[in-house]
Scaffold this motif. Sequence first.
Motif, PDB file in Angstrom:
ATOM      1  N   LYS A 170       3.400  -1.384   4.673  1.00  0.00           N
ATOM      2  CA  LYS A 170       3.858  -0.308   4.314  1.00  0.00           C
ATOM      3  C   LYS A 170       4.837  -0.006   4.122  1.00  0.00           C
ATOM      4  O   LYS A 170       5.847  -0.009   2.984  1.00  0.00           O
ATOM      5  N   TRP A 176       5.140  -3.106  -4.805  1.00  0.00           N
ATOM      6  CA  TRP A 176       3.508  -1.565  -4.315  1.00  0.00           C
ATOM      7  C   TRP A 176       2.544  -2.557  -5.566  1.00  0.00           C
ATOM      8  O   TRP A 176       1.011  -2.165  -4.345  1.00  0.00           O
ATOM      9  N   SER A 177       2.697  -3.050  -5.804  1.00  0.00           N
ATOM     10  CA  SER A 177       1.188  -3.209  -6.665  1.00  0.00           C
ATOM     11  C   SER A 177       1.010  -4.709  -5.762  1.00  0.00           C
ATOM     12  O   SER A 177      -0.319  -4.806  -5.690  1.00  0.00           O
ATOM     13  N   LYS A 179       1.424  -4.874  -1.858  1.00  0.00           N
ATOM     14  CA  LYS A 179       0.673  -4.364  -1.061  1.00  0.00           C
ATOM     15  C   LYS A 179      -0.592  -3.301  -1.453  1.00  0.00           C
ATOM     16  O   LYS A 179      -1.505  -3.581  -0.199  1.00  0.00           O
ATOM     17  N   ARG A 180      -1.093  -2.956  -2.796  1.00  0.00           N
ATOM     18  CA  ARG A 180      -1.886  -2.758  -2.798  1.00  0.00           C
ATOM     19  C   ARG A 180      -2.707  -3.268  -3.213  1.00  0.00           C
ATOM     20  O   ARG A 180      -4.208  -3.018  -2.559  1.00  0.00           O
ATOM     21  N   ARG A 181      -2.728  -4.088  -3.411  1.00  0.00           N
ATOM     22  CA  ARG A 181      -3.445  -5.760  -3.731  1.00  0.00           C
ATOM     23  C   ARG A 181      -4.030  -6.274  -2.035  1.00  0.00           C
ATOM     24  O   ARG A 181      -5.200  -6.086  -2.430  1.00  0.00           O
ATOM     25  N   MET A 183      -3.978  -4.769   0.697  1.00  0.00           N
ATOM     26  CA  MET A 183      -5.013  -3.661   1.313  1.00  0.00           C
ATOM     27  C   MET A 183      -6.453  -3.626   0.637  1.00  0.00           C
ATOM     28  O   MET A 183      -6.935  -2.289   1.216  1.00  0.00           O
ATOM     29  N   SER A 184      -6.775  -4.019  -0.566  1.00  0.00           N
ATOM     30  CA  SER A 184      -7.695  -3.564  -1.217  1.00  0.00           C
ATOM     31  C   SER A 184      -9.260  -3.865  -0.707  1.00  0.00           C
ATOM     32  O   SER A 184      -8.705  -5.195  -0.023  1.00  0.00           O
TER      33      SER A 184
END
Length: 260
Positions: A170, A176-177, A179-181, A183-184
């Motif tokens: 984080k 961010w895109s 990071k989101r991938r 952590m998904s």
Amino acid sequence: MQVHVLASGSTGNALFFDFDTTKILVDAGISARRIQQALCGIGTSLEEVDAILVTHEHRDHVSGLPTLTRRYGLPVYTRPGTWENMFCRELIPSACCYELGDSLEIGNVKIEAFSISHDAADPVGFNFYYRNRKYSVATDLGFVTDSVKKAIACSDVLVLESNHDVDMLKKGSYPWSLKRRIMSSRGHLSNTDAGWALARLPRKSKTEVFLAHLSQENNRPDLAKTTVSTILADQGCCLDSEITLRLTYPDRTASLVEDL
């Protein structure tokens, strides 16, 4: 019997299983030259490899396949969807390409493929059965589903992803895109998730666990091991007597040799 994690991480992945008379590579995401050098370091060579099994089509798992197949003629097994989406498919001789079902036998080893949750066409993990022992590979998965838990339960040796520390990810430099991938539920498994997965997993009396696919940007080996160890200890697991944790690296081999 020997397990060697030749390379593990975002820069490339390759595992080698030596079942005495049967020798299998899982993934080939580093160069053929690096794989050959690593195998020579443990006393074997690519000429002795019987087959390559591929978990999914991402470059860090397949980039070495063109040279390995053209130069050594090694058979490669993976899902049809993986073949269709592999960037280097046209560089691999058709005679080396085999479709992977749910099970097969290579030499004296029974192999099972099981589906995992990752953002690839049809990603899989593997179970190997040899001399009443079970060896499992489950990396590149954003979530340990019930079917994955069932697949890797009671493994004697388990290669399990422990990709990132959530706080490091984080606060890190990734967009961010991305990071989101990561952590998904179709991304990568965090240290914490790996620890809880192991704590809740039905086990034999002793399990050897390789913590694999550690991010160089969003993790540290000591942090991965400490996080997983703390969760296991808090849940009443006796480390070393019940579970032994082994770290893997992108640039050197991590090994386990068993006298069966």
